[in-house]
Design a protein around this motif. Structure first.
Motif, PDB file in Angstrom:
ATOM      1  N   ALA A  33     -56.717 -18.201  16.106  1.00 28.29           N
ATOM      2  CA  ALA A  33     -56.319 -19.246  15.156  1.00 28.29           C
ATOM      3  C   ALA A  33     -54.963 -18.899  14.560  1.00 28.29           C
ATOM      4  O   ALA A  33     -54.692 -17.732  14.250  1.00 28.29           O
ATOM      5  N   GLY A  34     -54.147 -19.922  14.424  1.00 29.12           N
ATOM      6  CA  GLY A  34     -52.835 -19.752  13.818  1.00 29.12           C
ATOM      7  C   GLY A  34     -52.723 -20.546  12.539  1.00 29.12           C
ATOM      8  O   GLY A  34     -53.012 -20.060  11.447  1.00 29.12           O
ATOM      9  N   HIS A  48     -57.277 -23.133  26.400  1.00 29.10           N
ATOM     10  CA  HIS A  48     -56.335 -23.621  25.402  1.00 29.10           C
ATOM     11  C   HIS A  48     -56.334 -25.137  25.249  1.00 29.10           C
ATOM     12  O   HIS A  48     -56.195 -25.853  26.228  1.00 29.10           O
ATOM     13  N   ASP A  76     -47.752 -12.941  23.297  1.00 36.12           N
ATOM     14  CA  ASP A  76     -48.088 -14.247  23.897  1.00 36.12           C
ATOM     15  C   ASP A  76     -46.827 -14.910  24.428  1.00 36.12           C
ATOM     16  O   ASP A  76     -46.326 -15.882  23.864  1.00 36.12           O
TER      17      ASP A  76
HETATM   18  C1  5RP Z   1     -49.550 -22.310  21.095  1.00 31.50           C
HETATM   19  C2  5RP Z   1     -50.394 -21.102  20.936  1.00 31.50           C
HETATM   20  C3  5RP Z   1     -50.980 -20.818  19.599  1.00 31.50           C
HETATM   21  O1  5RP Z   1     -50.623 -19.524  19.255  1.00 31.50           O
HETATM   22  C4  5RP Z   1     -52.497 -20.922  19.560  1.00 31.50           C
HETATM   23  O2  5RP Z   1     -52.905 -22.156  20.069  1.00 31.50           O
HETATM   24  C5  5RP Z   1     -53.047 -20.802  18.155  1.00 31.50           C
HETATM   25  O3  5RP Z   1     -52.359 -21.623  17.277  1.00 31.50           O
HETATM   26  P1  5RP Z   1     -53.005 -22.815  16.413  1.00 31.50           P
HETATM   27  O4  5RP Z   1     -54.338 -22.327  15.897  1.00 31.50           O
HETATM   28  O5  5RP Z   1     -52.004 -23.021  15.333  1.00 31.50           O
HETATM   29  O6  5RP Z   1     -53.186 -23.978  17.327  1.00 31.50           O
HETATM   30  O7  5RP Z   1     -50.580 -20.332  21.859  1.00 31.50           O
HETATM   31  O8  5RP Z   1     -49.016 -22.393  22.364  1.00 31.50           O
END
Ligand code: 5RP
Length: 216
Positions: A190-191, A136, A62
């Motif tokens: 998900a992060g 996003h 990414d």
């Molecule tokens: C930030 C991203 C993150 O990897 C994506 O949004 C997932 O992360 P999170 O669930 O913590 O928001 O691309 O630029």
């Protein structure tokens, strides 16, 4: 409708922390994303390590690239990435160059949708051959209070109707997923909700259950 995949975004600051997460969660997810933060911190080496440790997973680099498409794609796909991201405002020439290199490895380019973009641009991405997009909600937008609304769902549906495989991300929790249930989402990414959870495996299981409930 096909069940969406579950993707973990490894947005860690170093490889050991990312590997701590993958040791717990790799078996619970379909896709391992070397997140933008980890790519910046550790470079393409992180992709190489994740690929070598998890040969059967889909691996995403990414990088949200904006220029030097073939150089960046060569760097990531030669190290084992299956998919690589470009930012939606990258020039078409960059997208074409990255797409050609990705294709030579059997890989795919994903367009990260941030800020301003148009469906006319999206048509051009399809003309290039790019069929993946990531819808996003940015971290910073989320922190400023942005939720998921009707406009988001309409845009995701329209992209899907155009022929894109659309992934969805941005501070997702399992409770959010039902909002997308009429849409053939490719992956939920998900992060923090996963790797910061008190019990990450349980959190992944909750995502799985939500996917199963809404897309069975
Ligand atoms: C930030 C991203 C993150 O990897 C994506 O949004 C997932 O992360 P999170 O669930 O913590 O928001 O691309 O630029």
């Amino acid at each position: 409708m096909k069940q969406p995949l579950l993707q973990i975004a490894l947005d860690h600051l170093d490889i050991p922390s990312a590997l701590k997460t993958t040791r717990t969660l790799a078996s619970e997810v379909d896709v391992l994303e070397v997140g933008t933060i980890l790519c910046c911190a550790e470079g393409a080496h992180a992709v190489e390590i994740i690929r070598s440790l998890y040969p059967d997973h889909i691996v995403v680099a990414d990088i949200k690239g904006a220029d030097a498409g073939s150089v960046l794609a060569e760097m990531m796909f030669s190290r084992g990435a299956d998919w690589m991201t470009l930012i939606c405002c990258a020039p078409y020439e960059t997208m074409e160059a990255a797409y050609r290199t990705a294709s030579s490895y059997g890989g795919e380019i994903q367009i990260e949708l941030y800020g301003e973009w148009t469906f006319a641009q999206a048509r051009q991405w399809l003309n290039i051959g790019i069929t993946q997009a990531i819808y996003h909600r940015g971290r910073d937008a989320q922190a400023a209070g942005k939720g998921w609304d009707e406009q988001d769902l309409e845009k995701i549906t329209r992209l899907s109707d155009m022929g894109f495989k659309v992934s969805v991300t941005g501070g997702l929790s399992p409770e959010d997923l039902h909002q997308f249930k009429e849409i053939p989402v490719q992956s939920f990414i998900a992060g923090r909700t996963l790797y910061n959870a008190h019990n990450p495996a349980e959190a992944a299981e909750e995502f799985r259950k939500a996917i199963h409930r809404n897309w069975s």
